[in-house]
Design a protein around this motif. Sequence first.
Motif, PDB file in Angstrom:
ATOM      1  N   GLN A   1      -4.444   3.777  10.244  1.00  0.00           N
ATOM      2  CA  GLN A   1      -2.891   3.724   9.575  1.00  0.00           C
ATOM      3  C   GLN A   1      -1.966   2.598   8.715  1.00  0.00           C
ATOM      4  O   GLN A   1      -1.143   2.536   8.065  1.00  0.00           O
ATOM      5  N   ALA A   2      -3.218   1.347   8.338  1.00  0.00           N
ATOM      6  CA  ALA A   2      -2.600   0.980   7.682  1.00  0.00           C
ATOM      7  C   ALA A   2      -2.839   0.993   6.217  1.00  0.00           C
ATOM      8  O   ALA A   2      -1.872   0.940   5.379  1.00  0.00           O
ATOM      9  N   LEU A   3      -4.076   2.009   5.523  1.00  0.00           N
ATOM     10  CA  LEU A   3      -4.190   3.272   4.593  1.00  0.00           C
ATOM     11  C   LEU A   3      -1.963   3.910   4.658  1.00  0.00           C
ATOM     12  O   LEU A   3      -1.923   3.814   3.487  1.00  0.00           O
ATOM     13  N   THR A   4      -1.672   4.523   5.760  1.00  0.00           N
ATOM     14  CA  THR A   4      -0.378   5.130   5.575  1.00  0.00           C
ATOM     15  C   THR A   4       0.426   4.434   5.379  1.00  0.00           C
ATOM     16  O   THR A   4       1.453   4.122   4.335  1.00  0.00           O
ATOM     17  N   HIS A   5       0.336   2.777   6.106  1.00  0.00           N
ATOM     18  CA  HIS A   5       1.190   2.362   5.465  1.00  0.00           C
ATOM     19  C   HIS A   5       2.097   1.665   4.178  1.00  0.00           C
ATOM     20  O   HIS A   5       2.544   0.953   3.664  1.00  0.00           O
ATOM     21  N   LEU A   6       0.346   1.252   3.723  1.00  0.00           N
ATOM     22  CA  LEU A   6      -0.113   1.025   2.479  1.00  0.00           C
ATOM     23  C   LEU A   6       0.667   1.901   1.700  1.00  0.00           C
ATOM     24  O   LEU A   6       1.091   1.267   0.354  1.00  0.00           O
ATOM     25  N   ARG A   7       0.810   3.166   1.256  1.00  0.00           N
ATOM     26  CA  ARG A   7       0.851   3.985   0.012  1.00  0.00           C
ATOM     27  C   ARG A   7       2.594   4.056   0.521  1.00  0.00           C
ATOM     28  O   ARG A   7       3.413   3.629  -0.911  1.00  0.00           O
ATOM     29  N   THR A   8       3.421   4.215   1.857  1.00  0.00           N
ATOM     30  CA  THR A   8       4.305   3.640   1.965  1.00  0.00           C
ATOM     31  C   THR A   8       4.863   1.987   0.931  1.00  0.00           C
ATOM     32  O   THR A   8       6.324   2.488   0.273  1.00  0.00           O
ATOM     33  N   LEU A   9       4.229   0.505   1.582  1.00  0.00           N
ATOM     34  CA  LEU A   9       4.964   0.016   0.553  1.00  0.00           C
ATOM     35  C   LEU A   9       4.907   0.307  -0.356  1.00  0.00           C
ATOM     36  O   LEU A   9       5.470  -1.432  -0.870  1.00  0.00           O
ATOM     37  N   GLY A  10       3.373   0.414  -0.571  1.00  0.00           N
ATOM     38  CA  GLY A  10       3.059   0.703  -2.355  1.00  0.00           C
ATOM     39  C   GLY A  10       4.495   1.021  -3.147  1.00  0.00           C
ATOM     40  O   GLY A  10       5.666   0.825  -4.387  1.00  0.00           O
TER      41      GLY A  10
END
Length: 306
Positions: A80-89
Amino acid sequence: MNDRTTHDTEETAAHGARTTDVTETFVAHRNLLFTVAYEMLGSAADAEDVLQETWLRWAGVDADTVRDRRAYLVRITTRQALTHLRTLGRRKESYLGPWLPEPLLTTPDVAEDAELADSLSMAMLLVLETLTPAERAVFVLREVFELAYDEIAEAVDKTPAAVRQIAHRARAHVAARRPRGVASAAETRRTVDAFRRAVETGDLRRLLDILAPDVVLLTDGGGVVRAALEPVVGAGQVARVLGRIGAAAALQPAEVNGDPALLVRLDGAIDTVLAVRVDDGRITGLYAVRNPEKLAHLGQGTPLSR
């Protein structure tokens, strides 16, 4: 009571016991999962969102079939964090001015774990920002939480051999960019105390002695409040900026991301969180978080663990 009623009652009791078991497992690992998500994202708000999503997925799992619940929960959180990390980027690409991690008030036990405190520091989180999402996930899980390569492989959907290569690359990348020498908590506290007194009294000479010649000040206002849109570099320039603080604000010592730091208060309210990086007894980095959205989570110390 007939047989059907008895069966329904037993089934309800069993369901309640399973729900309690699932909930207790999640609560027992919550601090760990939040720490994993925060280390990967540098955002408490996004880390909380990740935990909500992790809980929803965990609640739908038959926990009796899970051999290692801790590893399973870390795997869900990482994905889930990897998905958020891409959005945050993508959000960071349009961010106005420097982007700094969301500061956390931390409890004393975090500072006692030197490795955890080092990994949570503003300076280290900014180094982690330079990694790819996969590199960051692998580095955090391996170097901070000491997971086995096969466990990390399941979390990031790669082979153990690929994870080893990513870990080697990430370690080399971080080693080339990490703080030169991590100061002890005692040294950092002494330096921060001297820095606070110099700012409060307007002692420019003392301030210049504490600041390294090449000190860098980053201010994160998020386009919401006033802040420098570019790094302020050099002791003289930084001292001039800091000289405007002492007369108008109160500086309160605090533990932020495992390190001694300062809360800048105006009329009693937190206006800025000022984190520092200390090398060889002098301040080489100042990180001023002013974006109100990033200060919204500041309350009591955030419990973290690994």
